[in-house]
Scaffold this motif. Structure first.
Motif, PDB file in Angstrom:
ATOM      1  N   VAL A  36      24.169  82.596   9.124  1.00  0.00           N
ATOM      2  CA  VAL A  36      23.509  83.691   8.411  1.00  0.00           C
ATOM      3  C   VAL A  36      24.159  83.852   7.044  1.00  0.00           C
ATOM      4  O   VAL A  36      25.384  83.911   6.941  1.00  0.00           O
ATOM      5  CB  VAL A  36      23.612  85.015   9.190  1.00  0.00           C
ATOM      6  N   THR A  37      23.337  83.892   6.019  1.00  0.00           N
ATOM      7  CA  THR A  37      23.823  84.140   4.666  1.00  0.00           C
ATOM      8  C   THR A  37      22.824  85.023   3.939  1.00  0.00           C
ATOM      9  O   THR A  37      21.668  85.132   4.364  1.00  0.00           O
ATOM     10  CB  THR A  37      24.044  82.820   3.900  1.00  0.00           C
ATOM     11  N   ASP A 407      25.251  74.626   1.469  1.00  0.00           N
ATOM     12  CA  ASP A 407      26.618  74.757   0.971  1.00  0.00           C
ATOM     13  C   ASP A 407      27.342  75.840   1.778  1.00  0.00           C
ATOM     14  O   ASP A 407      27.182  77.030   1.529  1.00  0.00           O
ATOM     15  CB  ASP A 407      26.593  75.128  -0.514  1.00  0.00           C
ATOM     16  N   ASP A 408      28.159  75.431   2.739  1.00  0.00           N
ATOM     17  CA  ASP A 408      28.838  76.384   3.625  1.00  0.00           C
ATOM     18  C   ASP A 408      29.769  77.319   2.872  1.00  0.00           C
ATOM     19  O   ASP A 408      29.798  78.528   3.132  1.00  0.00           O
ATOM     20  CB  ASP A 408      29.647  75.636   4.688  1.00  0.00           C
ATOM     21  N   ALA A 409      30.539  76.773   1.945  1.00  0.00           N
ATOM     22  CA  ALA A 409      31.527  77.593   1.238  1.00  0.00           C
ATOM     23  C   ALA A 409      30.843  78.688   0.438  1.00  0.00           C
ATOM     24  O   ALA A 409      31.257  79.853   0.469  1.00  0.00           O
ATOM     25  CB  ALA A 409      32.374  76.705   0.328  1.00  0.00           C
ATOM     26  N   LEU A 410      29.806  78.337  -0.277  1.00  0.00           N
ATOM     27  CA  LEU A 410      29.095  79.337  -1.073  1.00  0.00           C
ATOM     28  C   LEU A 410      28.342  80.311  -0.183  1.00  0.00           C
ATOM     29  O   LEU A 410      28.332  81.526  -0.439  1.00  0.00           O
ATOM     30  CB  LEU A 410      28.130  78.643  -2.037  1.00  0.00           C
ATOM     31  N   ALA A 411      27.725  79.805   0.880  1.00  0.00           N
ATOM     32  CA  ALA A 411      27.001  80.686   1.803  1.00  0.00           C
ATOM     33  C   ALA A 411      27.928  81.750   2.375  1.00  0.00           C
ATOM     34  O   ALA A 411      27.520  82.902   2.585  1.00  0.00           O
ATOM     35  CB  ALA A 411      26.381  79.863   2.934  1.00  0.00           C
ATOM     36  N   GLY A 412      29.179  81.375   2.601  1.00  0.00           N
ATOM     37  CA  GLY A 412      30.142  82.297   3.177  1.00  0.00           C
ATOM     38  C   GLY A 412      30.519  83.456   2.287  1.00  0.00           C
ATOM     39  O   GLY A 412      31.139  84.425   2.744  1.00  0.00           O
ATOM     40  N   THR A 413      30.146  83.402   1.014  1.00  0.00           N
ATOM     41  CA  THR A 413      30.462  84.500   0.101  1.00  0.00           C
ATOM     42  C   THR A 413      29.378  85.569   0.072  1.00  0.00           C
ATOM     43  O   THR A 413      29.561  86.610  -0.564  1.00  0.00           O
ATOM     44  CB  THR A 413      30.672  83.967  -1.332  1.00  0.00           C
TER      45      THR A 413
END
Length: 435
Positions: A36-37, A407-413
């Motif tokens: 979820v993002t 993009d997991d890293a960006l989604a995590g923000t």
């Protein structure tokens, strides 16, 4: 970030609940994650990984009810996927649909959609082909897209139309404010010349916003809007309009007839279509083409509408109708009756869902038009796409699979936040109304 991720990893030395028929598959589903993002709005993505390391993405976004699909996937679907053959797309579709006993419904079908889309993505990557090639290949060079143009009054509406024409759109959906009412769903903030249309109706709040509605004022106002648009932009531009389920069958029939002189491409969701027979009344009174179905999620929702030829366009989303496999079944059925596609594609469908729709658009013969609202820049950084828009046509690109990377890293923000579409109350007495 509040990241919902569930990961089941098959113990190769142990047993699997995955169904096996005949020879064991070379590759099996080893992991499935529910992600979820919220880069501007909430998206639910299913990522499936095979034992060979091939990944596929599926869209499971259900606007305003996102976490219900998250739970359904995590608790009831992902455990059934581990150990299955990822190339058996149809068998997995039937397994999740027929095996649940509680069939259909938006939550179930959004979950099945996510699995189906992800498996098509995997199959494309395994074969080195874009998904549309696996569906039989392209039947057109691109998918005609329509834009959303709106304004609180005619000058602002005209500005919005011109902005979209300048961006290359060759078909326009027209929505306006209604005199005497405040904010009307489907009408964004007035655009400036050259400004990008950026309308987000799902407000970040724990309860929905409430808007007022007056059907009589709307019915009196809207024909004059289309008369003015035709006078300003001519007769060759395809024009569409969405009534957002607000009208009774009689009111819808009256609207369709009053709009006949302006030759609409379609009138969408003119009346709540759960009562499929209501469209008989509308159809008998107007020749304005009708589009229905963005809230539908199975072929049974269309059964009467298609067999009695009460509509002209299927409005469902790949994301909500059982994925590529499910929506293709509906379109094959519709083709018998010369009914075309007009797939749902606003920004509450993630770029994964939009890409899946474009592959289907390119492959089916009875394509009509594709809704296209451009996602925000942050969304397109999280979901990196290969599809293109040029000269009014969309194309999914020729990358293997769907052509979307996450993009997991960006989604995590981008943390999940509750968001709801508005509700409608009658201006006269506050009665809750369809919208």
């Amino acid at each position: 970030m509040q990241l919902y991720s569930l990961c089941f990893i098959l113990d190769r030395a142990g047993s699997s609940s995955g169904h096996r028929t005949g020879r064991d598959p070379v590759s099996i589903i080893e992991r499935a994650e529910v992600l979820v993002t919220s880069p501007g709005r909430n998206f639910v993505t299913l990522r499936i990984t095979t034992s060979d390391g091939v990944t596929g993405l599926g869209d499971a976004t259900l606007n305003g009810r996102e976490l219900s699909v998250v739970a359904y996937l995590q608790e009831h679907v992902v455990p059934l996927l581990i150990g299955r053959d990822p190339q058996k797309i149809e068998d997995t579709w039937q397994y999740l649909y027929r095996g649940a006993y509680w069939r259909r419904g938006p939550v179930t079908m959004a979950a099945i959609s996510a699995v189906d889309i992800a498996l098509w993505d995997i199959k494309g990557k395994i074969t080195g082909q874009p998904v549309y090639q696996l569906l039989g290949g392209a039947t057109r060079v691109g998918a005609l897209a329509y834009a959303h143009a709106s304004g609180s009054d005619l000058p602002s509406l005209f500005t919005s139309i011109r902005n979209h024409l300048d961006q290359g759109f060759r078909a326009i959906r027209v929505q306006t404010g209604v005199p005497g009412l405040g904010q009307v769903y489907g009408v964004g903030t007035n655009q400036k010349v050259g400004e990008k249309y950026d309308y987000e109706p799902a407000k970040r709040s724990t309860v929905p916003l409430e808007e007022e509605w007056d059907s009589a004022a709307y019915l009196q106002h809207i024909p004059a809007v289309f008369e003015a648009v035709r006078e300003e932009f001519g007769w060759s531009l395809p024009l569409l309009h969405d009534a957002h389920h607000r009208l009774t069958p009689n009111e819808a029939a009256s609207l369709g007839k009053s709009l006949e002189p302006y030759r609409l491409f379609w009138l969408e969701d003119c009346t709540p279509a759960e009562n499929q027979e209501a469209l008989r009344r509308v159809r008998s009174q107007t020749t304005t083409p009708l589009a229905i179905g963005e809230v539908f999620n199975s072929v049974f929702d269309y059964q009467t509408l298609i067999t009695e030829q009460l509509i002209d366009y299927v409005r469902s989303a790949v994301t909500h109708t059982g994925g590529i496999s499910g929506l293709k079944k509906i379109m094959d059925f519709a083709a018998i009756y010369q009914i075309k596609s007009g797939f749902h594609g606003p920004t509450d469908i993630s770029p994964v869902g939009q890409a899946a729709a474009l592959h289907l658009d390119l492959a089916i013969h009875n394509f009509g038009i594709q809704e296209y609202m451009q996602h925000s820049a942050p969304t397109l950084e999280v979901f990196q796409t290969s599809y293109t828009f040029e000269n009014g046509l969309l194309h999914p690109g020729d990358n293997p699979g769907l052509g979307v990377e996450y993009d997991d890293a960006l989604a995590g923000t981008f943390e999940y936040q509750p968001a709801y579409l508005p509700v409608n109350r009658l201006a006269l007495d506050g009665t809750l109304h369809d919208w």
